[in-house]
Design an enzyme around this catalytic site. Structure first.
Site, PDB file in Angstrom:
ATOM      1  CB  CYS A   4       2.025 -16.502   2.329  1.00 24.42           C
ATOM      2  SG  CYS A   4       1.839 -14.723   2.170  1.00 24.42           S
ATOM      3  CB  CYS A   7       4.455 -15.438   5.172  1.00 21.85           C
ATOM      4  SG  CYS A   7       2.832 -15.104   5.878  1.00 21.85           S
ATOM      5  CG  ASP A  30       5.610  -3.610  -6.286  1.00 21.31           C
ATOM      6  OD1 ASP A  30       4.505  -3.771  -5.748  1.00 21.31           O
ATOM      7  OD2 ASP A  30       5.971  -4.244  -7.318  1.00 21.31           O
ATOM      8  CG  HIS A  98       0.766 -11.272   3.615  1.00 18.99           C
ATOM      9  ND1 HIS A  98       1.474 -12.171   4.406  1.00 18.99           N
ATOM     10  CD2 HIS A  98       0.856 -10.073   4.242  1.00 18.99           C
ATOM     11  CE1 HIS A  98       1.959 -11.533   5.467  1.00 18.99           C
ATOM     12  NE2 HIS A  98       1.610 -10.254   5.388  1.00 18.99           N
ATOM     13  CG  HIS A 100      -0.145  -6.097  -0.571  1.00 14.32           C
ATOM     14  ND1 HIS A 100      -0.754  -7.318  -0.663  1.00 14.32           N
ATOM     15  CD2 HIS A 100      -0.253  -5.527  -1.795  1.00 14.32           C
ATOM     16  CE1 HIS A 100      -1.215  -7.492  -1.889  1.00 14.32           C
ATOM     17  NE2 HIS A 100      -0.927  -6.417  -2.598  1.00 14.32           N
ATOM     18  CG  HIS A 102       0.160  -1.223  -3.895  1.00 12.95           C
ATOM     19  ND1 HIS A 102       1.006  -1.844  -4.774  1.00 12.95           N
ATOM     20  CD2 HIS A 102      -0.867  -2.083  -3.696  1.00 12.95           C
ATOM     21  CE1 HIS A 102       0.507  -3.026  -5.107  1.00 12.95           C
ATOM     22  NE2 HIS A 102      -0.634  -3.199  -4.468  1.00 12.95           N
TER      23      HIS A 102
HETATM   24  P1  5GP Z   1      -1.495  -6.572  -5.681  1.00 14.33           P
HETATM   25  O1  5GP Z   1      -1.584  -6.817  -7.164  1.00 14.33           O
HETATM   26  O2  5GP Z   1      -1.821  -7.836  -4.907  1.00 14.33           O
HETATM   27  O3  5GP Z   1      -2.249  -5.386  -5.211  1.00 14.33           O
HETATM   28  O4  5GP Z   1       0.016  -6.218  -5.396  1.00 14.33           O
HETATM   29  C1  5GP Z   1       1.021  -7.163  -5.290  1.00 14.33           C
HETATM   30  C2  5GP Z   1       2.332  -6.447  -5.548  1.00 14.33           C
HETATM   31  O5  5GP Z   1       3.377  -7.277  -5.090  1.00 14.33           O
HETATM   32  C3  5GP Z   1       2.605  -6.181  -7.037  1.00 14.33           C
HETATM   33  O6  5GP Z   1       2.760  -4.773  -7.223  1.00 14.33           O
HETATM   34  C4  5GP Z   1       3.891  -6.959  -7.320  1.00 14.33           C
HETATM   35  O7  5GP Z   1       4.759  -6.289  -8.190  1.00 14.33           O
HETATM   36  C5  5GP Z   1       4.484  -7.138  -5.939  1.00 14.33           C
HETATM   37  N1  5GP Z   1       5.276  -8.337  -5.758  1.00 14.33           N
HETATM   38  C6  5GP Z   1       4.906  -9.616  -6.072  1.00 14.33           C
HETATM   39  N2  5GP Z   1       5.883 -10.480  -5.748  1.00 14.33           N
HETATM   40  C7  5GP Z   1       6.892  -9.742  -5.205  1.00 14.33           C
HETATM   41  C8  5GP Z   1       8.163 -10.089  -4.673  1.00 14.33           C
HETATM   42  O8  5GP Z   1       8.589 -11.239  -4.619  1.00 14.33           O
HETATM   43  N3  5GP Z   1       8.923  -9.060  -4.199  1.00 14.33           N
HETATM   44  C9  5GP Z   1       8.497  -7.762  -4.238  1.00 14.33           C
HETATM   45  N4  5GP Z   1       9.322  -6.845  -3.744  1.00 14.33           N
HETATM   46  N5  5GP Z   1       7.293  -7.412  -4.725  1.00 14.33           N
HETATM   47  C10 5GP Z   1       6.494  -8.388  -5.208  1.00 14.33           C
HETATM   48 ZN    ZN Z   2       1.395 -14.237   4.307  1.00 12.43          ZN
END
Ligand code: 5GP
Ligand code: ZN
Length: 114
Positions: A4, A7, A30, A98, A100, A102
């Site tokens: 993950c 993680c 992000d 995982h 999260h 925003h």
């Molecule tokens: P989701 O689409 O799951 O709601 O949001 C995942 C967020 O994680 C996305 O906005 C993406 O840009 C961010 N993200 C994915 N991988 C990484 C990473 O390795 N580092 C950072 N800082 N953000 C990440």
């Molecule tokens: Zn995780």
């Protein structure tokens, strides 16, 4: 959880631009910001989706929301406003398994998000 990405970020195995950290949660910028301020707030323990939240693990979320005013103040968005969003599952386009939240701010945010 071995593979993950969040993680690994929580453990410091992958670098991140940190805004706030304590023993339970981590806040970091992000990598692909959708707003001038776009940070992710995560529990350090692996919880895949909001569907996995239960009485045994929900304490981290009350802690997280107790910290949000301080985080918003640190980011300088407490007065101007911000949006907290969590995507759960396929239809919401959750891309990292995982949980999260925003935090988006410093631009006019559309509602509904579409
Ligand atoms: P989701 O689409 O799951 O709601 O949001 C995942 C967020 O994680 C996305 O906005 C993406 O840009 C961010 N993200 C994915 N991988 C990484 C990473 O390795 N580092 C950072 N800082 N953000 C990440
Ligand atoms: Zn995780």
């Amino acid at each position: 959880m071995k593979d993950c990405i969040f993680c690994k970020i929580a453990k410091g195995e992958i670098p991140s631009d940190k805004v706030y950290e304590d023993d339970k949660i981590l806040v970091f910028h992000d990598i692909e910001p959708e707003a001038p301020v776009h940070v992710l707030i995560i529990p350090k323990t692996h919880i895949s989706t909001l569907n996995e939240v239960n009485e045994g693990n929900s304490g981290v979320f009350s802690h997280m929301f107790e910290k949000i005013p301080e985080i918003a103040n640190t980011l300088g968005v407490d007065s101007s406003g911000y949006r907290i969003v969590s995507n759960c599952g396929k239809d919401a386009l959750q891309s990292v398994d995982h949980v999260h939240f925003h935090l988006l701010a410093k631009r006019s945010l559309k509602w509904p998000p579409g």
